[in-house]
Design an enzyme around this catalytic site. Structure first.
Site, mmCIF file in Angstrom:
data_model
loop_
_atom_site.group_PDB
_atom_site.id
_atom_site.type_symbol
_atom_site.label_atom_id
_atom_site.label_comp_id
_atom_site.label_asym_id
_atom_site.label_seq_id
_atom_site.Cartn_x
_atom_site.Cartn_y
_atom_site.Cartn_z
ATOM 1 N N GLU A 1 -15.207 -1.912 15.205
ATOM 2 C CA GLU A 1 -16.266 -1.713 13.890
ATOM 3 C C GLU A 1 -17.296 -2.729 13.977
ATOM 4 O O GLU A 1 -17.235 -3.882 14.481
ATOM 5 C CB GLU A 1 -15.319 -2.050 12.847
ATOM 6 C CG GLU A 1 -14.166 -1.085 12.684
ATOM 7 C CD GLU A 1 -13.464 -1.472 11.357
ATOM 8 O OE1 GLU A 1 -12.618 -0.566 11.062
ATOM 9 O OE2 GLU A 1 -13.215 -2.554 10.833
ATOM 10 N N ASP B 1 -10.363 5.248 7.546
ATOM 11 C CA ASP B 1 -11.214 4.208 6.865
ATOM 12 C C ASP B 1 -11.549 2.963 7.904
ATOM 13 O O ASP B 1 -12.456 2.212 7.625
ATOM 14 C CB ASP B 1 -10.856 3.830 5.666
ATOM 15 C CG ASP B 1 -11.594 2.749 4.775
ATOM 16 O OD1 ASP B 1 -12.869 3.141 4.591
ATOM 17 O OD2 ASP B 1 -11.210 1.798 4.655
ATOM 18 N N ARG C 1 -5.600 -0.216 10.127
ATOM 19 C CA ARG C 1 -6.226 -0.797 11.259
ATOM 20 C C ARG C 1 -6.369 0.343 12.223
ATOM 21 O O ARG C 1 -5.431 1.035 12.689
ATOM 22 C CB ARG C 1 -5.346 -1.983 11.747
ATOM 23 C CG ARG C 1 -5.522 -3.193 10.993
ATOM 24 C CD ARG C 1 -7.006 -3.872 10.762
ATOM 25 N NE ARG C 1 -6.818 -5.134 9.857
ATOM 26 C CZ ARG C 1 -7.293 -5.171 8.708
ATOM 27 N NH1 ARG C 1 -7.278 -3.851 7.947
ATOM 28 N NH2 ARG C 1 -7.243 -6.333 7.892
ATOM 29 N N ILE D 1 0.817 -1.186 -0.095
ATOM 30 C CA ILE D 1 0.025 -0.131 0.235
ATOM 31 C C ILE D 1 0.724 1.286 -0.054
ATOM 32 O O ILE D 1 0.801 2.060 -0.646
ATOM 33 C CB ILE D 1 -1.072 0.275 1.330
ATOM 34 C CG1 ILE D 1 -2.033 -1.152 1.152
ATOM 35 C CG2 ILE D 1 -1.586 1.330 1.405
ATOM 36 C CD1 ILE D 1 -2.882 -1.193 2.434
ATOM 37 N N HIS E 1 -14.835 1.586 6.249
ATOM 38 C CA HIS E 1 -13.915 0.456 5.936
ATOM 39 C C HIS E 1 -13.879 -0.003 4.439
ATOM 40 O O HIS E 1 -14.283 -1.091 4.086
ATOM 41 C CB HIS E 1 -13.799 -0.660 7.029
ATOM 42 C CG HIS E 1 -12.639 -1.672 7.170
ATOM 43 N ND1 HIS E 1 -12.474 -2.046 8.169
ATOM 44 C CD2 HIS E 1 -11.991 -2.119 6.220
ATOM 45 C CE1 HIS E 1 -11.265 -2.950 7.972
ATOM 46 N NE2 HIS E 1 -10.982 -2.958 6.673
#
Length: 346
Positions: free
Chosen positions: A291, A286, A262, A168, A310
């Site tokens: 969650e 995000d 995360r 990423i 997410h």
């Protein structure tokens, strides 16, 4: 639940290979995998509520964990499980040692092969631009029929620190370069003393997009140089809470923090406190600490906070690609063929 009847396929007798997707979230994962395997009725795709997973896991061969926590107790009930997988790379919820003891393979789908890393990189840029251009305040201005406000900022000329330089981070650096930014990155094993501006590391990986790099022991020094910090790290016991009071205090006053990795990388209380004080100029995330995130959480009351559900890696391109990987693994397991395009971690 899928049809449990026995279906004969020409290559493997009456055997059915069962794939379990855990929970209702990220529904495109199971839906796209079903579509990919529609012509293979001997592969059954089921999705069950999270609380039901321990009761049914014993009859599945493959499991896609999504956001289910897989403890040693749950794994001990997976009597015929061969492979545990994740759509993407995050396996911090799986007790990998317990899986290894039980002979269960654990695998991730490399993000650079599926477009997942590219999708996450694009989301990071979206969050950066949303904070810089004051997305929440713009929405208010539209409602109030105001023109020419708020006054935003450009990405041009900013210094961006990438905490983590895996797939990423690399994709994000490539996409940031045309914006005219300076890019700093951290990676385990890098050192400012030895790294500097060199273009390759010992593995030969190209890092020409990075202007300055350092190791994790130098993150406070690097944070002080950045206008924007983007979290691209994996979550583990070394990185949990790494963005804490000390780290945020090291950042420039008013700088921005973006998290596409995360939620557990960020210390909640430290983030909240520094949003209140103005030390943090904005937060784009995000992912969250729990969650789904509580829509009434006090952090969401700040106008300089942007939260997305997410979805950084949830794009048509990445999910179609990942569904093909999961489907191919199921087919390979069913036929006894060698596994390809997945990365085993045990």
């Amino acid at each position: 639940m899928g049809d449990s009847k026995t279906v004969r396929d020409g290559s493997n007798g009456n055997h059915i290979t069962r794939v379990l997707f855990c929970g209702p979230h990220f529904p495109a994962s199971q839906n796209y995998t079903r579509e990919y395997l529609v012509d293979h009725p001997y592969i059954l795709i089921d999705d069950v509520p999270l609380d039901d997973v321990p009761d049914v896991i014993g009859k599945y061969d493959i499991c896609v964990v999504k956001n289910k926590l897989f403890t040693a107790d749950i794994l001990s009930q997976a009597k015929q499980m061969k492979i545990i997988m994740q759509y993407g790379v995050g396996l911090e919820g799986v007790d990998i040692d317990a899986a290894m003891r039980l002979g269960i393979k654990v695998a991730r789908i490399p993000g650079d092969l599926t477009g997942n890393a590219a999708s996450c990189a694009e989301m990071a840029i979206y969050l950066m631009l949303g904070l810089l251009r004051k997305q929440t305040e713009m929405a208010v201005a539209v409602k109030q029929k105001k023109l020419g406000e708020p006054v935003g900022e450009t990405l041009l000329g900013k210094t961006v620190l990438l905490l983590g330089y895996g797939n990423i981070g690399i994709d994000l650096a490539k996409r940031l370069r045309p914006f005219g930014v300076k890019i700093i990155a951290t990676k385990r094993g890098w050192s400012l003393k030895n790294g500097g501006s060199s273009k390759t590391d010992a593995s030969g990986t190209n890092h020409e997009m990075v202007d300055e790099k350092g190791g994790h022991d130098e993150i406070y020094q690097l944070a002080n140089k950045a206008d924007i910090v983007v979290c691209c790290l994996s979550l583990n016991k070394e990185t949990a809470g790494i963005v804490n009071e000390q780290f945020i205090s090291s950042m420039k006053k008013g700088s921005l923090l973006v998290n596409i990795a995360r939620g557990g990388l960020l210390d909640y209380e430290a983030v909240k406190r520094n949003l209140e004080s103005g030390q943090l100029g904005g937060l784009g995330m995000d992912v969250a600490w729990t969650e789904p995130f509580n829509p009434d959480d006090p952090i969401l009351k700040f106008r300089n906070v942007i939260l997305t559900p997410h979805v950084a890696g949830v794009t048509e391109h990445s999910y179609r690609s990942m569904s093909k990987v999961v489907g191919d693994v199921a087919l390979q397991l069913h036929t006894g063929a060698p596994f390809t395009v997945i990365e085993f971690v045990n």
